[in-house]
Design a protein around this motif. Structure first.
Motif, PDB file in Angstrom:
ATOM      1  N   ASN A   1      19.813  -0.670   7.578  1.00 18.92           N
ATOM      2  CA  ASN A   1      18.900   0.146   6.764  1.00 18.92           C
ATOM      3  C   ASN A   1      17.434  -0.118   7.133  1.00 18.92           C
ATOM      4  N   SER A   2      17.174  -0.173   8.434  1.00 13.25           N
ATOM      5  CA  SER A   2      15.843  -0.565   8.906  1.00 13.25           C
ATOM      6  C   SER A   2      14.745   0.393   8.443  1.00 13.25           C
ATOM      7  N   THR A   3      15.003   1.692   8.488  1.00 18.76           N
ATOM      8  CA  THR A   3      13.972   2.658   8.081  1.00 18.76           C
ATOM      9  C   THR A   3      13.606   2.493   6.616  1.00 18.76           C
ATOM     10  N   ARG A   4      14.617   2.425   5.768  1.00 18.65           N
ATOM     11  CA  ARG A   4      14.336   2.292   4.334  1.00 18.65           C
ATOM     12  C   ARG A   4      13.672   0.954   4.027  1.00 18.65           C
ATOM     13  N   ALA A   5      14.107  -0.109   4.700  1.00 19.87           N
ATOM     14  CA  ALA A   5      13.533  -1.430   4.452  1.00 19.87           C
ATOM     15  C   ALA A   5      12.047  -1.459   4.829  1.00 19.87           C
ATOM     16  N   LEU A   6      11.708  -0.897   5.999  1.00 23.06           N
ATOM     17  CA  LEU A   6      10.311  -0.896   6.414  1.00 23.06           C
ATOM     18  C   LEU A   6       9.487   0.047   5.547  1.00 23.06           C
ATOM     19  N   GLN A   7      10.072   1.147   5.147  1.00 27.31           N
ATOM     20  CA  GLN A   7       9.372   2.074   4.257  1.00 27.31           C
ATOM     21  C   GLN A   7       8.984   1.373   2.953  1.00 27.31           C
ATOM     22  N   THR A   8       9.927   0.625   2.398  1.00 23.93           N
ATOM     23  CA  THR A   8       9.657  -0.112   1.162  1.00 23.93           C
ATOM     24  C   THR A   8       8.579  -1.171   1.372  1.00 23.93           C
ATOM     25  N   LYS A   9       8.656  -1.879   2.509  1.00 20.17           N
ATOM     26  CA  LYS A   9       7.681  -2.929   2.802  1.00 20.17           C
ATOM     27  C   LYS A   9       6.280  -2.345   2.950  1.00 20.17           C
ATOM     28  N   LEU A  10       6.150  -1.245   3.680  1.00 22.14           N
ATOM     29  CA  LEU A  10       4.840  -0.624   3.875  1.00 22.14           C
ATOM     30  C   LEU A  10       4.280  -0.078   2.570  1.00 22.14           C
ATOM     31  N   TYR A  11       5.156   0.485   1.753  1.00 24.41           N
ATOM     32  CA  TYR A  11       4.702   1.008   0.457  1.00 24.41           C
ATOM     33  C   TYR A  11       4.168  -0.124  -0.413  1.00 24.41           C
ATOM     34  N   ASP A  12       4.914  -1.219  -0.471  1.00 27.74           N
ATOM     35  CA  ASP A  12       4.475  -2.360  -1.280  1.00 27.74           C
ATOM     36  C   ASP A  12       3.187  -2.963  -0.718  1.00 27.74           C
ATOM     37  N   PHE A  13       3.081  -3.004   0.604  1.00 28.94           N
ATOM     38  CA  PHE A  13       1.916  -3.598   1.254  1.00 28.94           C
ATOM     39  C   PHE A  13       0.644  -2.828   0.908  1.00 28.94           C
ATOM     40  N   GLN A  14       0.674  -1.515   1.039  1.00 25.44           N
ATOM     41  CA  GLN A  14      -0.529  -0.734   0.753  1.00 25.44           C
ATOM     42  C   GLN A  14      -0.733  -0.512  -0.741  1.00 25.44           C
ATOM     43  N   ASN A  15       0.350  -0.521  -1.511  1.00 27.84           N
ATOM     44  CA  ASN A  15       0.216  -0.296  -2.953  1.00 27.84           C
ATOM     45  C   ASN A  15      -0.346  -1.517  -3.673  1.00 27.84           C
ATOM     46  N   THR A  16      -0.167  -2.681  -3.071  1.00 28.78           N
ATOM     47  CA  THR A  16      -0.690  -3.918  -3.672  1.00 28.78           C
ATOM     48  C   THR A  16      -2.215  -3.968  -3.573  1.00 28.78           C
ATOM     49  N   HIS A  17      -2.772  -3.246  -2.619  1.00 31.11           N
ATOM     50  CA  HIS A  17      -4.210  -3.282  -2.382  1.00 31.11           C
ATOM     51  C   HIS A  17      -4.783  -1.883  -2.617  1.00 31.11           C
ATOM     52  N   GLN A  18      -5.626  -1.773  -3.614  1.00 36.78           N
ATOM     53  CA  GLN A  18      -6.095  -0.466  -4.083  1.00 36.78           C
ATOM     54  C   GLN A  18      -7.617  -0.338  -4.068  1.00 36.78           C
ATOM     55  N   SER A  19      -8.275  -1.091  -3.210  1.00 33.45           N
ATOM     56  CA  SER A  19      -9.734  -1.052  -3.167  1.00 33.45           C
ATOM     57  C   SER A  19     -10.230  -0.581  -1.806  1.00 33.45           C
ATOM     58  N   GLU A  20     -11.283   0.225  -1.802  1.00 32.10           N
ATOM     59  CA  GLU A  20     -11.906   0.668  -0.554  1.00 32.10           C
ATOM     60  C   GLU A  20     -12.685  -0.457   0.118  1.00 32.10           C
ATOM     61  N   ASP A  21     -12.828  -1.568  -0.556  1.00 27.45           N
ATOM     62  CA  ASP A  21     -13.520  -2.727   0.006  1.00 27.45           C
ATOM     63  C   ASP A  21     -12.560  -3.674   0.716  1.00 27.45           C
ATOM     64  N   GLU A  22     -11.289  -3.294   0.809  1.00 30.81           N
ATOM     65  CA  GLU A  22     -10.292  -4.128   1.467  1.00 30.81           C
ATOM     66  C   GLU A  22      -9.921  -3.533   2.823  1.00 30.81           C
ATOM     67  N   LEU A  23      -9.405  -4.380   3.695  1.00 24.22           N
ATOM     68  CA  LEU A  23      -8.948  -3.950   5.009  1.00 24.22           C
ATOM     69  C   LEU A  23      -7.498  -4.379   5.204  1.00 24.22           C
ATOM     70  N   LEU A  24      -6.675  -3.446   5.668  1.00 28.60           N
ATOM     71  CA  LEU A  24      -5.288  -3.739   5.996  1.00 28.60           C
ATOM     72  C   LEU A  24      -5.098  -3.607   7.504  1.00 28.60           C
ATOM     73  N   ILE A  25      -4.458  -4.586   8.116  1.00 28.28           N
ATOM     74  CA  ILE A  25      -4.160  -4.566   9.543  1.00 28.28           C
ATOM     75  C   ILE A  25      -2.654  -4.637   9.716  1.00 28.28           C
ATOM     76  N   VAL A  26      -2.092  -3.722  10.488  1.00 27.61           N
ATOM     77  CA  VAL A  26      -0.650  -3.726  10.761  1.00 27.61           C
ATOM     78  C   VAL A  26      -0.450  -3.807  12.265  1.00 27.61           C
TER      79      VAL A  26
END
Length: 332
Positions: free
Chosen positions: A92-117
Motif C-alpha cells: 500500500n505504498s501510494t496510500r501510505a505516502l499520501q497519508t505521510k505527506l498529508y500529515d507532514f504538511q497539515n502539521t505545519h500551517q504557517s507561511e513563516d515555515e519551510l518544508l523540504i522533501v
C-alpha cells in the motif's frame, strides 16, 4: 601645426552623448537588478522553523541509506533543521505516502515555515502522460507509485516548500504549478535522462558538498542550483530547477537556524560523522561583515545587445559564496 585646433571628435571624449543609448542601458540595468534581486537572500529574513522529510524505499537496492544519512546529518547539525527519514513501505505504498505527506504538511500551517522533501531512489517516466513513477528496486515486480499524483499535497501546503529529487527522469515532477507561498524544485536530471546511483559522482553527493561549503552563509535555492551547475563536470546530467509557484514569488532562502541556548554545548560537541571541512563554518572568510562592499567595473561595447537572461546567469551562477547581493548601475 601645433597652433591649430583639432575639430575631430575624440573616441574617448565625444562631443555629444548618445542619450538614447544611455537611456536603454539604464532601463536594462533596472530590469537586470529586478531579475537578480530574487536570486539572493533578503536581509533579516528567516523561517520560524524548517522541517525536512527524507524519503527512500524500505526495499531499496541502491544503498541510498549511505548518502541519505550523510545528508540528514548535515541538515540537522550544520543547519539545525528538524529532519526525519521515512521509508516508503512496499505494501500500500501510494496510500501510505499520501497519508505521510498529508500529515507532514497539515502539521505545519504557517507561511513563516519551510518544508523540504527529498527523495532518493529509482524512478521511471510515463512518457505518454508525462508522469513521474517511483520504484523500490530493479525487480520486475517492484512496488511502484505515481509521484505526480501525490506532489499536489505539497504544492497546496501553506508553508514554503522545497522539493529535491535524486532519481532518473526527475524533471518530470516539474510540470505542475501551485498558488500561494513559494514552491521550488531541484531535480537531479531532465525528463528524458537517467542519473547515476550512489557514489562520488551522484547528485546527492554533490548536493551534500555544496550544502557544507555554504557554511553559515545564507543562500537561496537558485544560488544552490547555480552551484550544482558549476559541478556539471562530475555529474551525469545537468540538474534542473523549476519554480512551481504561479506568481513567481521570491526564491526560498536557506540558512542555519538559530541554536537554542541550552543546546549550544551538545551542538558543538557531536560532529564525529561529519567531514572536517564542514566543521569550519566559522572560518574568517565566512565572517566578512554584511556592510562590506566590493565594487567591480565592467566595460561593454557600444553595439552590444544586452541579454538579461545571459547576464543573470553570469552574475548569479558564478558569484562567490560570500556574495549576498549584487547592485547594478550604469555610468556613462
Amino acid at each position: 601645426g601645433y597652433g591649430e585646433e583639432d575639430s575631430t571628435p575624440s573616441s574617448l571624449h565625444p562631443d555629444r552623448f548618445d542619450h538614447e543609448h544611455i537611456s536603454k542601458l539604464e532601463e536594462f540595468s533596472q530590469d537586470l537588478q529586478k531579475a537578480i534581486a530574487n536570486s539572493f537572500p533578503r536581509p533579516s529574513t528567516s523561517y520560524t522553523s524548517v522541517h525536512v522529510l527524507l524519503l527512500r524505499w524500505a526495499d531499496d537496492d541502491l544503498n541510498v541509506q549511505v548518502e541519505l544519512s550523510s545528508l540528514k546529518a548535515v541538515l540537522e547539525k550544520q543547519y539545525l533543521f528538524a529532519a526525519e527519514q521515512w521509508d516508503i513501505p512496499s505494501m500500500n505504498s501510494t496510500r501510505a505516502l499520501q497519508t505521510k505527506l498529508y500529515d507532514f504538511q497539515n502539521t505545519h500551517q504557517s507561511e513563516d515555515e519551510l518544508l523540504i522533501v527529498y527523495y532518493g531512489g529509482h524512478a521511471d517516466a510515463d512518457r505518454r502522460r508525462g508522469r513521474s513513477i517511483w520504484a523500490a528496486n530493479r525487480k520486475p515486480d517492484s512496488p511502484t507509485l505515481t509521484w505526480s499524483s501525490l506532489q499536489h499535497l505539497l504544492e497546496n501546503a501553506i508553508p514554503h516548500v522545497f522539493i529535491i529529487l535524486d532519481c532518473c527522469y526527475a524533471a518530470n515532477a516539474a510540470r505542475d504549478t501551485s498558488e500561494g507561498t513559494t514552491k521550488e524544485i531541484i531535480a537531479a536530471c531532465g525528463r528524458e535522462n537517467p542519473t547515476l546511483g550512489v557514489g562520488e559522482r551522484s547528485f546527492t553527493s554533490a548536493l551534500i558538498e555544496e550544502l557544507q561549503a555554504f557554511g553559515s552563509q545564507p543562500f537561496t535555492v537558485t544560488m544552490l542550483h547555480g552551484r550544482l551547475i558549476t559541478m556539471r563536470w562530475r555529474l551525469a546530467h545537468t540538474p534542473v530547477y523549476a519554480l512551481l509557484s504561479e506568481h513567481g514569488r521570491h526564491t526560498i532562502e536557506l540558512a542555519p537556524q538559530p541554536a537554542p541556548a541550552q543546546a549550544t554545548q551538545s551542538f558543538n560537541g557531536d560532529y564525529a560523522d561529519l567531514d572536517e571541512d564542514m566543521m569550519d563554518i566559522s572560518a574568517p572568510e565566512a565572517r566578512i561583515g554584511s556592510d562590506t562592499r566590493v565594487l567591480l567595473s565592467v566595460s561593454i561595447s557600444d553595439d552590444a545587445t544586452c541579454d538579461i537572461a545571459e547576464w543573470k546567469e553570469w552574475l548569479t551562477h558564478k558569484a562567490p559564496r560570500i556574495v549576498t547581493q549584487i547592485g547594478v548601475k550604469v555610468e556613462a
